[in-house]
Write a protein that holds these residues in place. Structure first.
Motif, mmCIF file in Angstrom:
data_model
loop_
_atom_site.group_PDB
_atom_site.id
_atom_site.type_symbol
_atom_site.label_atom_id
_atom_site.label_comp_id
_atom_site.label_asym_id
_atom_site.label_seq_id
_atom_site.Cartn_x
_atom_site.Cartn_y
_atom_site.Cartn_z
ATOM 1 N N LEU A 21 -2.961 3.492 -3.906
ATOM 2 C CA LEU A 21 -2.492 4.695 -3.209
ATOM 3 C C LEU A 21 -3.578 5.178 -2.262
ATOM 4 C CD1 LEU A 21 -0.883 7.085 -5.857
ATOM 5 C CD2 LEU A 21 0.226 6.106 -3.850
ATOM 6 N N LEU A 22 -3.183 5.473 -1.013
ATOM 7 C CA LEU A 22 -4.113 6.068 -0.061
ATOM 8 C C LEU A 22 -3.618 7.478 0.229
ATOM 9 C CD1 LEU A 22 -4.425 3.185 2.536
ATOM 10 C CD2 LEU A 22 -6.157 3.911 0.934
ATOM 11 N N LEU A 23 -4.484 8.456 0.062
ATOM 12 C CA LEU A 23 -4.040 9.832 0.249
ATOM 13 C C LEU A 23 -4.934 10.552 1.243
ATOM 14 C CD1 LEU A 23 -4.296 9.451 -3.267
ATOM 15 C CD2 LEU A 23 -2.306 10.836 -2.816
ATOM 16 N N ASP A 24 -4.300 11.231 2.186
ATOM 17 C CA ASP A 24 -5.057 11.957 3.201
ATOM 18 C C ASP A 24 -4.890 13.460 2.947
ATOM 19 O OD1 ASP A 24 -6.464 12.691 5.370
ATOM 20 O OD2 ASP A 24 -5.300 11.532 6.829
ATOM 21 N N GLU A 25 -5.913 14.066 2.377
ATOM 22 C CA GLU A 25 -5.879 15.505 2.096
ATOM 23 C C GLU A 25 -4.602 15.929 1.378
ATOM 24 O OE1 GLU A 25 -8.324 17.634 3.262
ATOM 25 O OE2 GLU A 25 -9.293 16.541 4.889
ATOM 26 N N PRO A 26 -4.368 15.420 0.179
ATOM 27 C CA PRO A 26 -3.063 15.661 -0.468
ATOM 28 C C PRO A 26 -2.821 17.105 -0.885
ATOM 29 C CG PRO A 26 -4.541 14.540 -1.961
ATOM 30 C CD PRO A 26 -5.241 14.587 -0.653
ATOM 31 N N VAL A 27 -3.853 17.931 -0.929
ATOM 32 C CA VAL A 27 -3.614 19.287 -1.435
ATOM 33 C C VAL A 27 -3.635 20.338 -0.333
ATOM 34 C CG1 VAL A 27 -4.476 18.749 -3.717
ATOM 35 C CG2 VAL A 27 -6.040 19.664 -2.007
ATOM 36 N N THR A 28 -3.659 19.916 0.925
ATOM 37 C CA THR A 28 -3.675 20.882 2.027
ATOM 38 C C THR A 28 -2.466 21.811 1.945
ATOM 39 O OG1 THR A 28 -4.655 19.165 3.387
ATOM 40 C CG2 THR A 28 -3.834 21.105 4.538
ATOM 41 N N GLY A 29 -2.716 23.094 1.979
ATOM 42 C CA GLY A 29 -1.617 24.056 2.000
ATOM 43 C C GLY A 29 -0.998 24.346 0.646
ATOM 44 N N LEU A 30 -1.519 23.746 -0.424
ATOM 45 C CA LEU A 30 -0.945 24.019 -1.741
ATOM 46 C C LEU A 30 -1.659 25.207 -2.402
ATOM 47 C CD1 LEU A 30 -0.431 20.483 -3.302
ATOM 48 C CD2 LEU A 30 1.039 21.794 -1.780
ATOM 49 N N ASP A 31 -0.915 25.940 -3.229
ATOM 50 C CA ASP A 31 -1.560 27.040 -3.942
ATOM 51 C C ASP A 31 -2.398 26.462 -5.087
ATOM 52 O OD1 ASP A 31 0.001 26.791 -6.393
ATOM 53 O OD2 ASP A 31 1.671 27.545 -5.208
ATOM 54 N N PRO A 32 -3.281 27.270 -5.690
ATOM 55 C CA PRO A 32 -4.224 26.727 -6.688
ATOM 56 C C PRO A 32 -3.543 26.010 -7.847
ATOM 57 C CG PRO A 32 -4.848 28.944 -6.076
ATOM 58 C CD PRO A 32 -3.541 28.678 -5.411
ATOM 59 N N VAL A 33 -2.409 26.543 -8.321
ATOM 60 C CA VAL A 33 -1.730 25.903 -9.449
ATOM 61 C C VAL A 33 -1.210 24.521 -9.039
ATOM 62 C CG1 VAL A 33 0.192 26.078 -11.063
ATOM 63 C CG2 VAL A 33 -1.074 28.120 -10.409
ATOM 64 N N ALA A 34 -0.518 24.492 -7.896
ATOM 65 C CA ALA A 34 0.022 23.217 -7.410
ATOM 66 C C ALA A 34 -1.106 22.235 -7.139
ATOM 67 C CB ALA A 34 0.846 23.438 -6.147
ATOM 68 N N THR A 35 -2.235 22.753 -6.644
ATOM 69 C CA THR A 35 -3.370 21.884 -6.360
ATOM 70 C C THR A 35 -3.868 21.201 -7.624
ATOM 71 O OG1 THR A 35 -4.053 23.281 -4.528
ATOM 72 C CG2 THR A 35 -5.717 21.826 -5.455
ATOM 73 N N SER A 36 -4.056 21.981 -8.684
ATOM 74 C CA SER A 36 -4.606 21.344 -9.880
ATOM 75 C C SER A 36 -3.571 20.426 -10.529
ATOM 76 C CB SER A 36 -5.133 22.384 -10.870
ATOM 77 O OG SER A 36 -4.100 23.243 -11.241
ATOM 78 N N ILE A 50 0.849 -1.182 0.000
ATOM 79 C CA ILE A 50 0.000 0.000 0.000
ATOM 80 C C ILE A 50 0.890 1.238 0.000
ATOM 81 C CG2 ILE A 50 -1.668 1.320 1.328
ATOM 82 C CD1 ILE A 50 -2.753 -1.285 2.405
ATOM 83 N N GLY A 51 0.608 2.143 -0.941
ATOM 84 C CA GLY A 51 1.329 3.410 -0.933
ATOM 85 C C GLY A 51 0.501 4.432 -0.174
ATOM 86 N N TYR A 52 1.121 5.128 0.738
ATOM 87 C CA TYR A 52 0.353 6.015 1.619
ATOM 88 C C TYR A 52 0.949 7.407 1.557
ATOM 89 C CZ TYR A 52 -1.489 7.668 6.160
ATOM 90 O OH TYR A 52 -2.092 8.362 7.169
ATOM 91 N N LEU A 53 0.102 8.396 1.433
ATOM 92 C CA LEU A 53 0.558 9.789 1.486
ATOM 93 C C LEU A 53 -0.092 10.433 2.701
ATOM 94 C CD1 LEU A 53 2.238 11.818 -0.295
ATOM 95 C CD2 LEU A 53 0.061 12.685 -1.059
ATOM 96 N N PRO A 54 0.613 10.433 3.837
ATOM 97 C CA PRO A 54 0.013 10.999 5.049
ATOM 98 C C PRO A 54 -0.006 12.520 4.991
ATOM 99 C CG PRO A 54 2.137 9.941 5.528
ATOM 100 C CD PRO A 54 1.993 9.998 4.052
ATOM 101 N N GLN A 55 -0.736 13.119 5.937
ATOM 102 C CA GLN A 55 -0.632 14.575 6.060
ATOM 103 C C GLN A 55 0.767 14.889 6.567
ATOM 104 O OE1 GLN A 55 -3.821 16.309 8.318
ATOM 105 N NE2 GLN A 55 -5.372 15.269 7.121
ATOM 106 N N GLN A 56 1.323 15.989 6.101
ATOM 107 C CA GLN A 56 2.694 16.321 6.509
ATOM 108 C C GLN A 56 2.748 16.734 7.969
ATOM 109 O OE1 GLN A 56 5.803 18.081 4.433
ATOM 110 N NE2 GLN A 56 4.628 18.380 2.562
ATOM 111 N N THR A 57 3.820 16.320 8.635
ATOM 112 C CA THR A 57 4.010 16.747 10.017
ATOM 113 C C THR A 57 4.896 17.996 10.018
ATOM 114 O OG1 THR A 57 5.983 15.407 10.254
ATOM 115 C CG2 THR A 57 3.918 14.363 10.840
ATOM 116 N N PRO A 58 4.777 18.820 11.074
ATOM 117 C CA PRO A 58 5.573 20.055 11.107
ATOM 118 C C PRO A 58 7.070 19.800 11.002
ATOM 119 C CG PRO A 58 3.984 20.011 12.897
ATOM 120 C CD PRO A 58 3.905 18.680 12.230
#
Lengths: 272, 237
Positions: B155-170, B71-79
């Motif tokens: 792939l499991l992704l948890d909120e992959p676009v949090t904190g990204l600007d609109p261009v990076a998000t799309s 399983i590929g996992y993309l967690p939320q980033q930690t500080p």
């Protein structure tokens, strides 16, 4: 001046100090990289106080100090790591509680037993120039396995330091490697107390890796640089303490501070 | 056989259920978006699927020979990750560790795979760059490349676009769509971004406090759930 140095470094007590000091500085620096990056710097500090408490209580009761301190500090390391995970008591507060608590127990224990002032001082501030031959062997017996373990599990330690959640999810046993780092740290802290004293050992863990992080861009670079910085600062500190008749442990820490400031400035300049 | 089959699953903390009687299936090649209000148990579900969290009751079955270390996992980033001194290559390569023995020595195949995945995600030229100097979007791509080292299937992704600007998000959404369509990787994604979810997803799992809707996108769009939720979304915007 050179003559003085040659004379001093040819003395057996100095050679013992160098061997014991270098192996422990190296181990502390490597483990420190993982601890600092995980935001566990204060745990190193807390553990040294636990070690202090354990050692003083043990010698008050006529037990072998190191033999008592190692299991107690290992247990405290696991406790502090666990407290960090579930947050009924916040991790930083927990470290402060445990650390001041053990310090208090140590101080009370030492005042209850008579004739301990000498020991008290040596555990607080270290006696690197007074290492016995068996101290040196003990340092080597513990440090070399710690180094070997760190190198063997290097890739896993990196992965777990970087991202525990990802590791657990993809089948790397993060808790196991966390536990490993905790045990190794506890061992090195108890040993390092003999050298630097409880008050200064955490700086051996924290300073070199923070210094290395100012300029290195890869994890491997940080680990290698941190090891080198640690040993070099140790040598500078000990030379300075001989030449100017300063307390050794504190001189080593000051050498670390100076190098940190230099690396900090270099890091700023390079980024620009 | 389904890739993932969840039957009667209850999730929550300390024995108290946040989500009850969850049923859904994920087939190979699906793109499942998990949407819902905060606190509806979306992230908890992802954690349960990765095994980070135990389920209170019910069963989750993995089919098609899918095992935990695939399983590929993309967690939320930690500080602490945001200023971590590691090269991009070191980070991506560490995705291969799940299938290694306890020492975790990398083989030539692992290195090859890491480089290939960096190429897929367009981060090859960042190989020796320090992770902390990258932009948020670049960091997410690197973590995605790492996740691909751990899986060829899911792939499991948890909120992959949090904190990204609109261009990076799309860009991130396009990448995921590309991985799903051209590399046949099944995607399960938790998202706040309902409109983007609806654009790319093949299936929707909509979680509310005490109810759950699961179905393909077309049937979801015709439900009362979608009307209310999307209507709310527009008002909030």
């Amino acid at each position: 001046m050179i003559d003085t140095l040659i004379f001093v470094f040819s003395q057996p007590f100095m050679q013992r100090a160098l061997v014991g000091g270098i192996v422990i500085c190296l181990c502390a620096a490597l483990l420190g990289v993982s601890l600092v990056l995980k935001r566990y710097s204060m745990i190193g500090d807390g553990l040294s106080h636990v070690g202090f408490g354990a050692v003083v209580v043990a010698s008050a009761l006529n037990f072998a100090p190191v033999a008592v301190a190692i299991p107690v500090v290992v247990a405290a390391a696991f406790l502090l790591l666990r407290l960090g995970e579930n947050s009924t008591v916040k991790a930083d507060a927990a470290v402060a509680l445990v650390s001041t608590g053990s310090l208090a127990i140590g101080v009370v224990a030492s005042s209850l037993s008579s004739g301990m002032n000498q020991d008290f001082n040596s555990y607080m501030f270290g006696t690197i120039l007074g290492l016995s031959e068996s101290d040196v062997w003990l340092s080597i017996f513990i440090s070399v396995p710690v180094l070997v373990m760190f190198l063997l599990f290097y890739n896993k330690i990196f992965a777990v330091t970087f991202d525990e959640a990802f590791c657990e999810a993809t089948g790397v046993k993060a808790k196991l490697y966390n536990g490993l780092v905790a045990v190794l740290t506890a061992l090195i802290i108890v040993l390092g107390m003999r050298l630097m004293g409880a008050l200064l050992i955490s700086s051996l863990v924290i300073f070199p890796s923070l210094t290395a992080m100012r300029v290195c861009a890869t994890f491997k670079g940080v680990v290698i640089c941190s090891g080198i910085v640690s040993v070099v600062c140790f040598l500078f500190g000990i030379v300075a303490s001989v030449l100017f008749d300063l307390p050794t442990g504190a001189s080593i820490v000051i050498a670390n501070i100076i190098v940190f400031v230099i690396f900090f400035c270099v890091g700023k300049l390079v980024k620009r | 056989m389904s890739l993932i089959k969840a039957e009667n699953v209850c999730l929550g903390y300390d024995g108290e259920n946040v989500v009850e009687n969850l049923f859904f299936t994920v087939e190979k090649g699906d793109y499942l978006c998990v949407i819902g209000e905060n606190g509806s148990g979306k992230s908890t579900l992802i954690k349960a699927l990765t095994g980070l969290k135990k389920i209170n009751s019910g069963t989750i079955t993995f089919g098609d020979g899918l095992s935990k270390n695939q399983i590929g996992y993309l967690p939320q980033q930690t500080p602490s990750q945001k200023d971590f001194p590691a090269s991009v290559y070191e980070v991506v390569l560490s995705g291969c560790l799940g299938r290694k023995n306890i020492f975790g020595v990398y083989s030539r195949r692992d290195r090859r795979q890491a480089l290939d995945n960096m190429a897929i995600l367009g981060v090859s030229d960042l190989k020796n760059k320090c992770y902390r100097t990258l932009s948020g979007g670049q960091q997410q791509r690197v973590l995605l490349a790492r996740a691909l080292c751990a899986t060829k299937t899911l792939l499991l992704l948890d909120e992959p676009v949090t904190g990204l600007d609109p261009v990076a998000t799309s860009e991130m959404y396009e990448l995921l769509y590309h991985l799903n369509r051209d590399h046949k990787i099944t995607v399960i994604m938790v998202s706040h971004d309902v409109n983007a979810s609806l654009k790319y997803a093949s299936h929707i799992l909509h979680m509310k406090k005490d109810e759950v809707y699961f179905g393909d996108k077309q049937s979801y769009l015709s439900t009362e759930w979608a009307r209310v939720f999307l209507g709310d979304g527009e008002k909030n915007d």
